[in-house]
Design a protein around this motif. Structure first.
Motif, PDB file in Angstrom:
ATOM      1  N   VAL A  50     -23.589  58.910 -78.398  1.00  0.00           N
ATOM      2  CA  VAL A  50     -25.042  58.725 -78.461  1.00  0.00           C
ATOM      3  C   VAL A  50     -25.570  58.690 -77.028  1.00  0.00           C
ATOM      4  N   PRO A  54     -21.074  65.287 -84.255  1.00  0.00           N
ATOM      5  CA  PRO A  54     -22.135  65.859 -83.412  1.00  0.00           C
ATOM      6  C   PRO A  54     -22.775  64.804 -82.516  1.00  0.00           C
ATOM      7  N   HIS A  76     -19.086  59.371 -82.813  1.00  0.00           N
ATOM      8  CA  HIS A  76     -19.794  60.375 -82.010  1.00  0.00           C
ATOM      9  C   HIS A  76     -20.452  59.726 -80.800  1.00  0.00           C
ATOM     10  N   CYS A 120     -30.498  68.322 -76.887  1.00  0.00           N
ATOM     11  CA  CYS A 120     -29.385  67.672 -77.562  1.00  0.00           C
ATOM     12  C   CYS A 120     -28.162  68.597 -77.601  1.00  0.00           C
ATOM     13  N   GLU A 133     -25.499  62.742 -80.613  1.00  0.00           N
ATOM     14  CA  GLU A 133     -26.830  62.311 -81.032  1.00  0.00           C
ATOM     15  C   GLU A 133     -27.664  61.970 -79.804  1.00  0.00           C
ATOM     16  N   ASP A 138     -24.414  68.201 -75.612  1.00  0.00           N
ATOM     17  CA  ASP A 138     -23.131  68.302 -76.299  1.00  0.00           C
ATOM     18  C   ASP A 138     -22.221  69.339 -75.631  1.00  0.00           C
ATOM     19  N   ASN A 147     -34.758  60.874 -82.975  1.00  0.00           N
ATOM     20  CA  ASN A 147     -33.338  61.145 -82.743  1.00  0.00           C
ATOM     21  C   ASN A 147     -32.969  62.535 -83.263  1.00  0.00           C
ATOM     22  N   TYR A 148     -31.974  63.120 -82.629  1.00  0.00           N
ATOM     23  CA  TYR A 148     -31.567  64.500 -82.914  1.00  0.00           C
ATOM     24  C   TYR A 148     -30.047  64.561 -82.916  1.00  0.00           C
ATOM     25  N   PHE A 149     -29.491  65.396 -83.802  1.00  0.00           N
ATOM     26  CA  PHE A 149     -28.055  65.637 -83.811  1.00  0.00           C
ATOM     27  C   PHE A 149     -27.776  67.066 -83.379  1.00  0.00           C
ATOM     28  N   SER A 150     -26.746  67.228 -82.580  1.00  0.00           N
ATOM     29  CA  SER A 150     -26.395  68.542 -82.051  1.00  0.00           C
ATOM     30  C   SER A 150     -25.880  69.476 -83.148  1.00  0.00           C
TER      31      SER A 150
END
Length: 579
Positions: A478, A519, A476, A496, A521, A500, A571-574
């Protein structure tokens, strides 16, 4: 011509440029002939069987396209002290160093007097067109330039950054003083061993000569933004120095202190004036014209990887025009900005046909080869087509022949018969996992789209980078962000998702939908992280004048990746592609 630079004639320079560009094909043939004749005795050309021929057809038939890696065996022989004519007829005695921010380490590039000549031709040409639109006279320049440390290679050659090779040349200083206005800062500040002390004194010199400053400049837009971000932190100290006439104890380099002592005199009136102006600014908008009332414009390279800094630079510049500088690289110059009134985002560069021999590899053939095609062949300077994208191939006077520069440009039009180029991207900077191909420009556009959400909360992206994480399946993207303040979890989650969705490459979106790419990040890093990256490169010998933030961090930049990861605070994931 250079010896007569003090008699600079703007109209004559423009007239000469117009004449050369009206018959660019002839000039290109003459330029190639001159380069090949000067270097006919070089081992490299002798081994390729040119046998003294200088026409483009023989040149292309005998000389292969190369990258820096192909030439490294020859370059390292020169570095190690082999003084025989290896790449050039005359021995190379100086090496330029690239910034090293792309590949993780600097490249050695041969430098000689002929490259200096081409530099001055570029500067004279762009200055003539610039000064016709924005005349400056008998003033000073606040120029944030920094010389790098020079060292000797194993074979005794001088090695320093490409910009330092310019700054160290007495003819450069003479020429630039004749072309524009004298730099505010003494040499001791420019060549100081500590960047932060030099920057502080650049700012102090600018304030001392504030009424005389007609131009604010640096090699790159990043350096100007960094300088005025620093000004926000130290302006009160600067005022104190001016008020007392004594340089702060934070500046410890004896040569800098000695040079500044000759400029500093107690001036409470000036200190109070600057203090009032700083206190009266709203969020530092229009800082540059407020502090330097006679400045005409802000100047530096503002395209390519510098575009992300334009918003902040415009904030500091207020109504002052931003003028982007010329197009070149550590390997040599290519084109001049002869339309200075055009905003940097739309800027084009006219190729000077007399400073090198240029070929162009069609990008659509490079990126979409067919089983029927042979290797894509470059076209000549005057054979390019408007609207098409190309990778530049350069032959310069310092031993680079048919050298793939790695820059992708788009032909926007022609000035007489020479093309006007728009810089698009570095060909090597790709975010790629599956069938996706996202460039540095794609990354920039995604960051800009997401930054709009931050702006609604009066926050901004200070700087950014990216990485392809393949440690787990599927891999993925970053994105690393340093932001100007605290943002809520909800807002950063939205950012985020926006990042994406903003990668619109069909290969990316289709791969995301079927989970062949995971996803995206977003990793938010603590304040000062990108300063640590700058410090890392300064420690490697990079000059700030050449520094570019690494936008895509790969395996060759493992230390930069380590700095980024060690400073992640959130940190965040889409969830943008969730079913």
């Amino acid at each position: 011509m250079l010896e007569k630079v003090e008699e600079f004639n703007m109209d004559k320079v423009i007239e000469e440029f117009e004449s050369l560009t009206k018959d660019a094909e002839r000039v290109q043939r003459e330029t190639l002939k001159r380069i090949l004749e000067d270097n006919a005795s070089s081992e490299y050309l002798l081994n390729l069987g040119l046998n003294g021929r200088t026409d483009p057809e023989s040149f292309k038939a005998c000389v292969p396209l190369v990258t820096h890696k192909d030439l490294e065996p020859y370059i390292y022989r020169i570095i190690d002290g082999d003084s025989s004519p290896i790449l050039t007829g005359k021995s190379i005695i100086t090496m330029s160093l690239s910034s090293g921010t792309t590949q993780g380490k600097p490249k050695y590039v041969p430098w000689n007097d002929e490259l200096f000549e081409t530099t001055m031709q570029i500067y004279q040409t762009s200055f003539a067109f610039r000064n016709r639109e924005f005349p400056i006279k008998n003033g000073k320049t606040l120029s944030f330039i920094y010389g790098s440390k020079q060292f000797k290679t194993k074979g005794g050659l001088a090695a320093r950054t490409a910009t330092s090779n310019l700054f160290c040349n007495a003819r450069y200083k003479c020429g630039m003083n004749a072309l524009q206005s004298q730099c505010c800062s003494p040499d001791e500040v420019i060549f100081g061993p500590d960047f932060y002390q030099s920057l502080y004194c650049h700012l102090l010199c600018g304030l001392i000569f504030r009424e005389e400053v007609q131009l604010v400049s640096s090699t790159f837009a990043h350096s100007i933004v960094h300088a005025f971000r620093t000004f926000e932190q130290v302006w009160e100290d600067l005022c104190n120095d001016i008020r007392e006439g004594v340089l702060t104890s934070r500046v410890t380099v004896p040569s800098i202190r000695m040079a500044m002592s000759k400029l500093l005199q107690p001036n409470p009136e000036l200190a109070n004036l600057i203090y009032r102006k700083c206190m009266g600014l709203s969020n530092w908008y229009g800082l540059i014209p407020e502090i330097f009332p006679n400045a005409k414009y802000v100047y530096g390279i503002m395209t390519g990887s510098m575009e992300p800094y334009l918003k902040k630079l415009r904030h500091y510049a207020g109504e002052l025009p931003l003028l982007t500088a010329d197009y070149g690289s550590s390997e040599g110059w290519i084109a001049a900005n002869v339309n200075p009134k055009i905003p940097p985002e739309l800027a084009t560069y006219a190729v000077l046909p007399q400073i090198g021999y240029f070929e162009f590899l069609p990008l659509k053939e490079l990126e979409n080869p067919t089983f029927l095609s042979v290797d894509p062949q470059p076209v000549g300077l005057t054979e390019v087509k408007v609207g098409e994208e190309y990778e530049i191939v350069m032959t310069n006077p310092a031993g680079l022949y048919r050298y793939r520069l790695g820059d992708v440009v788009k032909v926007m039009g022609f000035h007489n018969s020479t093309p006007e180029l728009k810089f698009v991207r570095r060909s090597s900077l790709l975010l790629n996992i599956n069938i996706d191909k996202n460039t540095e420009k794609d990354l920039q556009l995604a960051v800009e789209a997401a930054a709009i959400l931050l702006a609604e909360e009066k926050l901004e992206v200070v700087d950014f980078s990216s990485h392809v994480d393949l440690s787990k399946e599927p891999g993925h993207y970053v994105i690393f962000w340093e932001i100007s303040g605290e943002a809520s979890q909800e807002l950063l989650g939205e950012c985020c998702n926006c990042l994406d969705k903003s990668f619109v490459d069909a290969g990316y979106t289709s791969s995301r939908k079927v989970n062949c790419i995971g996803p995206l990040e977003l990793r938010v890093v603590r304040k000062g992280t990108f300063q640590k990256i700058l410090d890392h490169f300064l420690g490697l010998g990079t000059a700030v004048s050449q520094y570019k933030t690494p936008r895509c961090v790969g395996p060759t930049n493992s230390m930069v990746l380590q700095i980024l990861n060690e400073n992640v605070v959130k940190n965040y994931f889409s969830t943008a592609f969730n079913a």
